[in-house]
Design a protein around this motif. Structure first.
Motif, PDB file in Angstrom:
ATOM      1  N   UNK A 166      -1.995  -9.616  -3.132  1.00 42.15           N
ATOM      2  CA  UNK A 166      -2.126  -9.361  -4.562  1.00 42.15           C
ATOM      3  C   UNK A 166      -3.593  -9.444  -4.995  1.00 42.15           C
ATOM      4  N   UNK A 167      -4.315 -10.434  -4.490  1.00 44.12           N
ATOM      5  CA  UNK A 167      -5.731 -10.577  -4.819  1.00 44.12           C
ATOM      6  C   UNK A 167      -6.530  -9.410  -4.258  1.00 44.12           C
ATOM      7  N   UNK A 168      -6.184  -8.952  -3.062  1.00 41.76           N
ATOM      8  CA  UNK A 168      -6.896  -7.820  -2.461  1.00 41.76           C
ATOM      9  C   UNK A 168      -6.700  -6.553  -3.287  1.00 41.76           C
ATOM     10  N   UNK A 169      -5.490  -6.330  -3.775  1.00 40.87           N
ATOM     11  CA  UNK A 169      -5.240  -5.150  -4.593  1.00 40.87           C
ATOM     12  C   UNK A 169      -6.027  -5.226  -5.899  1.00 40.87           C
ATOM     13  N   UNK A 170      -5.995  -6.373  -6.551  1.00 47.50           N
ATOM     14  CA  UNK A 170      -6.744  -6.535  -7.794  1.00 47.50           C
ATOM     15  C   UNK A 170      -8.240  -6.340  -7.572  1.00 47.50           C
ATOM     16  N   UNK A 171      -8.775  -6.953  -6.542  1.00 48.58           N
ATOM     17  CA  UNK A 171     -10.225  -6.856  -6.317  1.00 48.58           C
ATOM     18  C   UNK A 171     -10.639  -5.484  -5.798  1.00 48.58           C
ATOM     19  N   UNK A 172      -9.752  -4.760  -5.138  1.00 44.05           N
ATOM     20  CA  UNK A 172     -10.071  -3.377  -4.768  1.00 44.05           C
ATOM     21  C   UNK A 172     -10.186  -2.505  -6.017  1.00 44.05           C
ATOM     22  N   UNK A 173      -9.311  -2.729  -6.978  1.00 43.40           N
ATOM     23  CA  UNK A 173      -9.404  -1.990  -8.240  1.00 43.40           C
ATOM     24  C   UNK A 173     -10.707  -2.327  -8.952  1.00 43.40           C
ATOM     25  N   UNK A 174     -11.027  -3.604  -9.016  1.00 45.02           N
ATOM     26  CA  UNK A 174     -12.273  -4.023  -9.663  1.00 45.02           C
ATOM     27  C   UNK A 174     -13.480  -3.488  -8.896  1.00 45.02           C
ATOM     28  N   UNK A 175     -13.404  -3.476  -7.560  1.00 46.70           N
ATOM     29  CA  UNK A 175     -14.505  -2.953  -6.744  1.00 46.70           C
ATOM     30  C   UNK A 175     -14.719  -1.464  -7.010  1.00 46.70           C
ATOM     31  N   UNK A 230      -9.558 -12.794  -0.237  1.00 46.97           N
ATOM     32  CA  UNK A 230      -8.905 -13.748   0.669  1.00 46.97           C
ATOM     33  C   UNK A 230      -9.044 -15.170   0.141  1.00 46.97           C
ATOM     34  N   UNK A 231     -10.214 -15.519  -0.348  1.00 46.47           N
ATOM     35  CA  UNK A 231     -10.426 -16.861  -0.902  1.00 46.47           C
ATOM     36  C   UNK A 231      -9.626 -17.074  -2.179  1.00 46.47           C
ATOM     37  N   UNK A 232      -9.597 -16.066  -3.035  1.00 47.95           N
ATOM     38  CA  UNK A 232      -8.834 -16.173  -4.278  1.00 47.95           C
ATOM     39  C   UNK A 232      -7.355 -16.375  -3.980  1.00 47.95           C
ATOM     40  N   UNK A 233      -6.806 -15.591  -3.060  1.00 49.69           N
ATOM     41  CA  UNK A 233      -5.407 -15.736  -2.697  1.00 49.69           C
ATOM     42  C   UNK A 233      -5.107 -17.077  -2.052  1.00 49.69           C
ATOM     43  N   UNK A 234      -5.995 -17.531  -1.186  1.00 49.86           N
ATOM     44  CA  UNK A 234      -5.799 -18.820  -0.516  1.00 49.86           C
ATOM     45  C   UNK A 234      -5.850 -19.975  -1.518  1.00 49.86           C
ATOM     46  N   UNK A 235      -6.845 -19.952  -2.404  1.00 53.50           N
ATOM     47  CA  UNK A 235      -6.941 -21.004  -3.403  1.00 53.50           C
ATOM     48  C   UNK A 235      -5.784 -20.954  -4.395  1.00 53.50           C
ATOM     49  N   UNK A 284       1.435  -5.616  -7.149  1.00 52.96           N
ATOM     50  CA  UNK A 284       2.275  -5.381  -5.975  1.00 52.96           C
ATOM     51  C   UNK A 284       1.821  -6.246  -4.799  1.00 52.96           C
ATOM     52  N   UNK A 285       2.739  -6.511  -3.895  1.00 54.47           N
ATOM     53  CA  UNK A 285       2.429  -7.333  -2.733  1.00 54.47           C
ATOM     54  C   UNK A 285       3.335  -8.544  -2.689  1.00 54.47           C
ATOM     55  N   UNK A 286       3.540  -9.068  -1.487  1.00 52.35           N
ATOM     56  CA  UNK A 286       4.445 -10.204  -1.358  1.00 52.35           C
ATOM     57  C   UNK A 286       3.724 -11.517  -1.086  1.00 52.35           C
ATOM     58  N   UNK A 287       2.422 -11.484  -0.895  1.00 50.07           N
ATOM     59  CA  UNK A 287       1.639 -12.711  -0.736  1.00 50.07           C
ATOM     60  C   UNK A 287       0.497 -12.706  -1.742  1.00 50.07           C
ATOM     61  N   UNK A 288      -0.002 -13.884  -2.032  1.00 43.42           N
ATOM     62  CA  UNK A 288      -1.081 -13.970  -3.016  1.00 43.42           C
ATOM     63  C   UNK A 288      -2.368 -13.323  -2.503  1.00 43.42           C
ATOM     64  N   UNK A 289      -2.585 -13.344  -1.197  1.00 45.97           N
ATOM     65  CA  UNK A 289      -3.793 -12.713  -0.652  1.00 45.97           C
ATOM     66  C   UNK A 289      -3.726 -11.194  -0.819  1.00 45.97           C
TER      67      UNK A 289
END
Length: 75
Positions: free
Chosen positions: A25-34, A65-70, A18-23
């Protein structure tokens, strides 16, 4: 090695997250992993060092943030 694995997981799940930007989306994925690796598997560390939660969460959000930006740069 962890960055490569997370990058591959992110690429595989990008359209399903879910999410409309890659940052976001990356934050949601990494929060789950965290939650899985940072909190549930390190419960004994949290009892000894409660500040670990805040520090590790900040680091995971920077990583997101870095994952989404890259992702935006190199996709």
């Amino acid at each position: 090695i962890g960055g490569i694995i997370i990058g591959l997981i992110f690429a595989a799940l990008y359209n399903k997250l879910p999410g409309n930007t890659s940052i976001k989306k990356a934050a949601i994925l990494l929060l789950i992993i965290w939650i899985i690796f940072g909190v549930l598997l390190n419960y004994s560390v949290i009892l000894v060092m409660p500040w670990y939660i805040v520090v590790s969460l900040v680091l995971y959000l920077i990583w997101a943030a870095l994952l989404g930006k890259f992702w935006d740069i190199f996709k």
